[in-house]
Motif scaffolding. Structure first.
Motif: not given
Length: 233
Positions: A69-77, A133-135
């Protein structure tokens, strides 16, 4: 009592507490991505990320539920930046043109680097791929909200939920298609040329959607974009 300061967009400027939380979140994400590069997927723990970010394990879990989840936050950004640009577009502009123009506004191809890097690594790591995918799913909900706000500005207009959800799903599917084509074409390279290709594919995917998927020969020409500064790449 004085009113809180306003940002350039007209919204209240973030408080010091909000800025500190954002800084902590970014530090966690950057530490996670740094460990991912150094050790590879699955070879570091929450404790490793917390130590690299200078925080406690408990603080980590105040922000993220897992390393993925921490890694995927880069995609969120990246997706959040695109949505911010979308919200700045004129309210009377066709919504798909706004989506395309929002991507054009992210003029530096390096803005897609975290998105590209995590997508590439996720191809060989099911857990990371699931978080990615969740992002994208989160972004679907955000697009629905942004589109609802856009249409809600028209007094007395009825908002068709089917239209909103089909629109958001189509935008996300086109974005994913662009990522798939980029990965097949560039093999996950993070060179400036490869990142420029990914950015243009994302823009072009919005053009295809906006044209109703006309044949390639009849699809609209891409919006001209500024060439990257030579001294940056």
């Amino acid at each position: 009592m004085p009113s809180p300061p306003l940002s350039e967009a007209g919204a209240a400027a973030p408080s010091r507490r909000e800025l500190n939380k954002a800084a902590t979140r970014q530090a966690i994400t950057e530490s996670a991505v740094g460990l991912l590069r150094a050790r590879g997927p699955g070879n570091f723990t929450v404790e490793d990320i917390a130590e690299a970010a200078g925080i406690s394990r408990r603080t980590f879990f105040n922000y993220f539920s897992s390393t993925e989840a921490a890694l995927a936050s880069a995609t969120h950004r990246f997706l959040d930046k695109a949505l911010q640009q979308f919200r700045l577009r004129p309210s009377d502009e066709p919504i798909l043109e706004s989506a395309r123009a929002a991507l054009v506004e992210l003029a530096d191809p390096m803005t897609v680097a975290p998105l590209a890097e995590l997508y590439s690594l996720g191809q060989s790591n099911p857990q990371l791929n699931r978080s990615e995918l969740e992002a994208w799913d989160h972004c679907t909900a955000e697009i629905i909200d942004a589109a609802r706000a856009r249409f809600g500005q028209d007094a007395g207009s009825a908002i068709d939920e089917l239209y909103l959800r089909a629109l958001a799903g189509s935008v996300i599917s086109c974005g994913k298609a662009a990522m798939d084509v980029w990965f097949a074409r560039c093999k996950g390279s993070l060179s400036p040329e490869s990142l420029s290709t990914l950015r243009q594919l994302l823009i072009d995917s919005m053009s295809l959607l906006g044209s109703g998927f006309a044949s390639p020969a009849a699809a609209p020409a891409a919006i001209p974009t500024a060439a990257p500064s030579p001294d940056r790449f």
